[in-house]
Write an enzyme that holds these catalytic residues in place. Structure first.
Site, short mmCIF file in Angstrom:
data_model
loop_
_atom_site.label_atom_id
_atom_site.label_comp_id
_atom_site.label_asym_id
_atom_site.label_seq_id
_atom_site.Cartn_x
_atom_site.Cartn_y
_atom_site.Cartn_z
N ASP A 90 25.29 70.44 64.25
CA ASP A 90 24.53 71.13 63.20
C ASP A 90 25.13 72.48 62.81
OD1 ASP A 90 22.93 68.99 63.47
OD2 ASP A 90 21.13 70.10 64.04
N ASP B 24 19.97 59.51 61.75
CA ASP B 24 20.38 60.42 62.83
C ASP B 24 20.69 59.65 64.13
OD1 ASP B 24 20.91 62.92 63.88
OD2 ASP B 24 18.99 63.79 63.29
C1 GLA Z 1 19.74 66.59 64.03
C2 GLA Z 1 20.50 66.60 62.72
C3 GLA Z 1 19.95 67.70 61.83
C4 GLA Z 1 18.47 67.47 61.59
C5 GLA Z 1 17.72 67.41 62.92
C6 GLA Z 1 16.28 66.97 62.74
O1 GLA Z 1 19.99 67.75 64.76
O2 GLA Z 1 21.87 66.77 62.92
O3 GLA Z 1 20.64 67.75 60.60
O4 GLA Z 1 18.27 66.28 60.87
O5 GLA Z 1 18.34 66.47 63.80
O6 GLA Z 1 15.59 66.89 63.95
#
Ligand code: GLA
Length: 403
Positions: A205, A150
């Site tokens: 997301d 990430d």
């Molecule tokens: C980010 C990623 C998500 C998830 C969260 C976890 O937002 O894009 O897919 O992994 O972090 O905290």
């Protein structure tokens, strides 16, 4: 002369140490299939959840349909020890990660984990910045097969360099790991990540809705249609071992069955990784039927590895086509409207050409049989126009096979 020889020898000796390693090739010849904890469970992850999910992946028929990876997302972490090694949270993972990986492997599945290129993960847990080689070594010792990496808390880092560093670290650790890049498309990973990872997120997301934007204040998350629309112009960058990742699935998390079906169909058509994000232990028959629809999964996994393109749109209904192996095509009519729509597609009067794959569907020259992939029923041939009635937020999906 002697000096030149010496110089050449020296240069040759230095080459291997200068040369960069490569990513582990061939781990995602077709888009990866699996499950991830985040969409449903957020930070509530534990070894019990992971074990039960592995069991459910087998008993639900998902493993038999091709799903392979069980991925633990954020918040599995405990602390780093005095030497800098990361440990899982003791309370939620009392048996440790090695034992959990052994269990998942004993089911014929693979285990994935999550980290972050910054100093903290998005959930505020220890990130890998400055510990890349140490973390990669730890994951290899545990028996980890997949790393989602990430991009929170990365101020001052350059994405390409940061992901390259982790690729090198994984390679050095020696255990083949599918490397899933997650920087939300912020740094155009499609332009540099082909040889770095096996897939890259193209957007922020996903949010569990079909057609909405959810504003969190400093960031936004996106509904199914919003993510779909953000894929424009990206299909030429995807292919075997380097996929555009449209984020994890929300199938079974509360949208209607029609919406779940449309969501799954479009992710299949665009050759996105299919990573379920629901509770596999308690899912309904309808949800399981969507996630395990083998002909739809086969569209996603087709060996040609070419994403679908939007051919045309009329009255809020979009027509998408995906060239497949052996001259076949997949076709989706996507109804973006909340209400049902009648639609008709006359194969013979449409020009269907894909410059990317250099394929053409010319129904005047050749004839194809149609098979409806959700009804699992014959649906005529391309000799006649195809008429449909599509419920709101739903699809009709057919495969065309040359006769
Ligand atoms: C980010 C990623 C998500 C998830 C969260 C976890 O937002 O894009 O897919 O992994 O972090 O905290």
């Amino acid at each position: 002369m002697r000096n030149i020889k010496l110089l050449l020898l020296l240069a040759a000796a230095m080459l291997p140490s200068l040369a960069m390693a490569q990513k582990f090739e061939g781990l995602a010849k077709t888009p990866q299939l699996g499950w991830n904890s985040w969409n449903k469970f957020g930070c509530n992850v534990s070894e019990q959840l992971i074990r039960e999910t592995a069991d459910a992946m087998v008993s639900s028929g998902m493993k038999a349909a091709g799903y392979q990876y069980i991925n633990i997302d954020d918040c599995w972490h405990g602390e780093r020890d005095a030497r800098g090694f990361i440990h899982p949270n003791k309370e939620h993972f009392p048996s440790g990660m090695k034992a959990l990986a052994d269990y998942v492997h004993s089911k014929g599945l693979k285990l994935g984990i999550y980290s972050d290129a910054g100093w903290k993960t998005c959930g505020g847990k220890p990130g890998s910045r400055g510990y890349e080689y140490q973390d990669a070594l730890t994951y290899a010792e545990w028996g980890i097969d997949y790393l989602k990496y990430d991009w929170c808390n990365t101020n001052g880092l350059k994405a390409e360099g940061a992901y390259l560093t982790m690729r090198e670290a994984l390679r050095k650790a020696g255990r083949p790991v599918l490397f899933s890049i997650c920087e939300w498309g912020d740094n155009q990973p499609w332009e540099w990540a082909k040889d770095v990872g096996h897939s890259w997120r193209t957007t922020g997301d996903i949010y569990n809705c079909f057609d909405c934007v959810h504003d969190h204040g400093t960031w936004k998350s996106w509904g199914v249609l919003q993510i779909l629309d953000k894929q424009d112009g990206l299909r030429e960058h995807a292919g075997a071992d380097h996929w555009n990742d449209m984020d994890m699935l929300e199938v079974g998390n509360g949208m209607s069955i029609n919406e779940d079906r449309a969501h799954f169909s479009m992710w299949a058509m665009l050759a996105s990784p299919l990573i379920a994000g629901n509770d596999l232990r308690t899912m309904s028959k309808e949800t399981a039927a969507i996630l395990t629809n083998r002909p739809v999964i086969a569209v996603n996994q087709d060996g040609l590895g070419v994403q679908a393109f939007r051919h045309s749109a009329r009255d809020g209904v979009e027509f998408w086509l995906k060239p497949m192996t052996d001259g076949a095509w997949a076709f989706v009519a996507l109804n973006r409207n909340a209400e049902a729509r009648k639609a008709s597609f006359d194969w013979k009067s449409e020009s269907i050409r894909d410059p990317l794959s250099r394929r053409e569907l010319d129904a005047r020259q050749a004839s194809y049989t149609l098979h409806d992939l959700w009804k699992n029923a014959a649906a005529g041939t391309t000799r006649r126009a195809f008429t449909m009635e599509i419920p709101g937020h739903d699809v009709v999906m057919v495969k065309l096979t040359p006769r």
